[in-house]
Design an enzyme around this catalytic site. Structure first.
Site, PDB file in Angstrom:
ATOM      1  N   LYS A  87      25.656  45.421  -4.840  1.00 48.27           N
ATOM      2  CA  LYS A  87      25.772  45.435  -3.383  1.00 48.27           C
ATOM      3  C   LYS A  87      25.347  44.104  -2.779  1.00 48.27           C
ATOM      4  O   LYS A  87      26.014  43.565  -1.886  1.00 48.27           O
ATOM      5  CB  LYS A  87      24.933  46.577  -2.799  1.00 48.27           C
ATOM      6  N   THR A  88      24.256  43.554  -3.262  1.00 44.23           N
ATOM      7  CA  THR A  88      23.797  42.251  -2.765  1.00 44.23           C
ATOM      8  C   THR A  88      24.782  41.154  -3.135  1.00 44.23           C
ATOM      9  O   THR A  88      25.096  40.282  -2.324  1.00 44.23           O
ATOM     10  CB  THR A  88      22.403  41.931  -3.334  1.00 44.23           C
ATOM     11  N   ASP A 132      19.623  44.748   3.644  1.00 46.04           N
ATOM     12  CA  ASP A 132      19.456  45.604   2.477  1.00 46.04           C
ATOM     13  C   ASP A 132      18.636  46.832   2.868  1.00 46.04           C
ATOM     14  O   ASP A 132      17.804  46.769   3.775  1.00 46.04           O
ATOM     15  CB  ASP A 132      18.749  44.819   1.372  1.00 46.04           C
ATOM     16  N   THR A 181      20.866  52.530  -0.853  1.00 41.09           N
ATOM     17  CA  THR A 181      20.846  53.367  -2.046  1.00 41.09           C
ATOM     18  C   THR A 181      20.788  54.846  -1.664  1.00 41.09           C
ATOM     19  O   THR A 181      20.846  55.708  -2.529  1.00 41.09           O
ATOM     20  CB  THR A 181      19.631  53.038  -2.923  1.00 41.09           C
ATOM     21  N   ARG A 240      22.792  44.987 -13.429  1.00 40.21           N
ATOM     22  CA  ARG A 240      21.464  44.371 -13.371  1.00 40.21           C
ATOM     23  C   ARG A 240      20.671  44.663 -14.628  1.00 40.21           C
ATOM     24  O   ARG A 240      19.990  43.792 -15.185  1.00 40.21           O
ATOM     25  CB  ARG A 240      20.698  44.869 -12.145  1.00 40.21           C
TER      26      ARG A 240
END
Length: 358
Positions: A87-88, A132, A181, A240
């Site tokens: 997402k980032t 975020d 999230t 990640r």
């Protein structure tokens, strides 16, 4: 990210709270500061470099290209999904594809209305504002954001009581990129103000293999395809985590003095760091043992599991349960959580169904 440090990687530069900084990661749950910097450097810069999420990339490319042809900022974008899926990275890609600057913050960091007002008033035309964990915005801040997203203005109240007055400030047109999230915790009014929203899915092992090979190339690692497959299969569908496992394999290879990393070495390294063949770690195994051994197959409440493994219920529900369910090891029933036959077999135990039949 070679053995001599991260100098071989190009540092990513971003604007955080109005100040320009380099090699800063805004993602959570990284092992340490160095790993955070490396994760930032490994992020893809363009949509063509982004692995996986094919439908998302196709749709997002249309949104960005159409806005570019009109010469205006695209609609506000909302990305939802579990941690570590990109997402980032997508927020930075949006800014890069548009050729605009990006400002980075988070919901908990915007504790006051003034914090958001200062950030918005410092934007330039077409800038991307990335928030975020946007579901954690305070109510007052969220309400101020409504007006900014729709009308590109701020109504700031100055003073208190009868003498208070409202100051209207015009702000440049910008694109808000929100990440969460917990999509269910994003309020309806805020969600409705996004022109485009998408939920990211877990990655397949094949997609994660591509992620690992790309990262290994950036790190100047000699990694065999088999080793990449081994790392990908233990990474819980999360890029990640795949990059994190890759770093641990690199550390192990460096200590052993091995330049070419093969599948056997990758397997030994991940086993050393407590990651088994299915990608389960120590907590995952403890959860399954609690269900299979301590409660012998009976339904168990989440709070009971949390006490048994010394973890927070929220962490169990958000981090561990989804993967165990996805792998077919855990069932979530109305009476509680139950281990599947596959979980018993993975622990080397006889499933209750087999015991009853015999």
């Amino acid at each position: 990210m070679g053995f001599e440090g991260a100098t071989a990687l190009s540092p990513r530069r971003e604007v955080l709270g109005g100040e320009l900084r380099s090699e800063v990661s805004v993602e959570k749950n990284l092992i340490d500061t160095y790993d955070a910097q490396v994760d930032s450097a490994l992020r893809p810069s363009l949509l063509d470099e982004f692995v996986g999420q094919r439908e998302l990339k196709t749709q997002l490319r249309v949104v960005l290209q159409a806005a570019g042809s009109r010469g205006e900022p695209p609609d506000h974008l909302l990305f939802a999904g579990p941690p570590g899926l990109g997402k980032t990275s997508l927020a930075f890609i949006v800014a890069e594809e548009l050729g605009r600057g990006i400002r980075v913050t988070s919901g908990p960091a915007l504790g006051r209305v003034g914090d958001l007002a200062a950030l918005l008033s410092d934007l330039k035309v077409g800038d991307v504002l990335f928030i975020d964990e946007i579901h954690r915005l305070p109510r007052a801040v969220e309400e101020l954001l409504y007006i900014a997203m729709e009308d590109f203005r701020l109504d700031v109240v100055i003073g208190k009581g009868p003498g208070a007055r409202t100051l209207r400030l015009e702000i440049p047109r910008f694109t808000l990129v929100g990440a969460t999230t917990r999509a269910g915790m994003v309020s309806g009014p805020l969600r409705d103000r996004f022109g485009y929203s998408y939920r990211l899915d877990y990655y397949s092992d094949e997609e994660l293999t591509k992620v690992v090979l790309r990262s290994a190339n950036l790190m100047h690692m000699q990694l065999s395809p088999g080793a990449a497959d081994e790392i990908a299969s233990r990474s819980r569908g999360t890029p990640r985590l795949a990059n994190r496992h890759l770093r641990r394999v690199r550390d192990y290879a460096q200590v052993e003095g091995i330049a070419q990393v093969n599948a056997e070495l990758a397997s030994d390294a991940l086993a050393l760091f407590g990651v088994d063949k299915l990608g389960l770690d120590k907590i995952d195994i403890e959860i399954l043992r609690v269900l299979c051994e301590r409660f012998t197959g009976r339904p168990v409440g989440l709070s009971s599991i949390a006490v048994s493994v010394h973890e927070d219920t929220g962490t169990l529900e958000e981090v561990y349960e989804p993967f165990l369910i996805q792998r077919g090891l855990l069932l979530r029933t109305q009476r509680g959580r139950m281990a599947t036959d596959r979980a018993y077999e993975h622990l080397g135990l006889v499933p209750p169904s087999v015991q009853e039949s015999s």
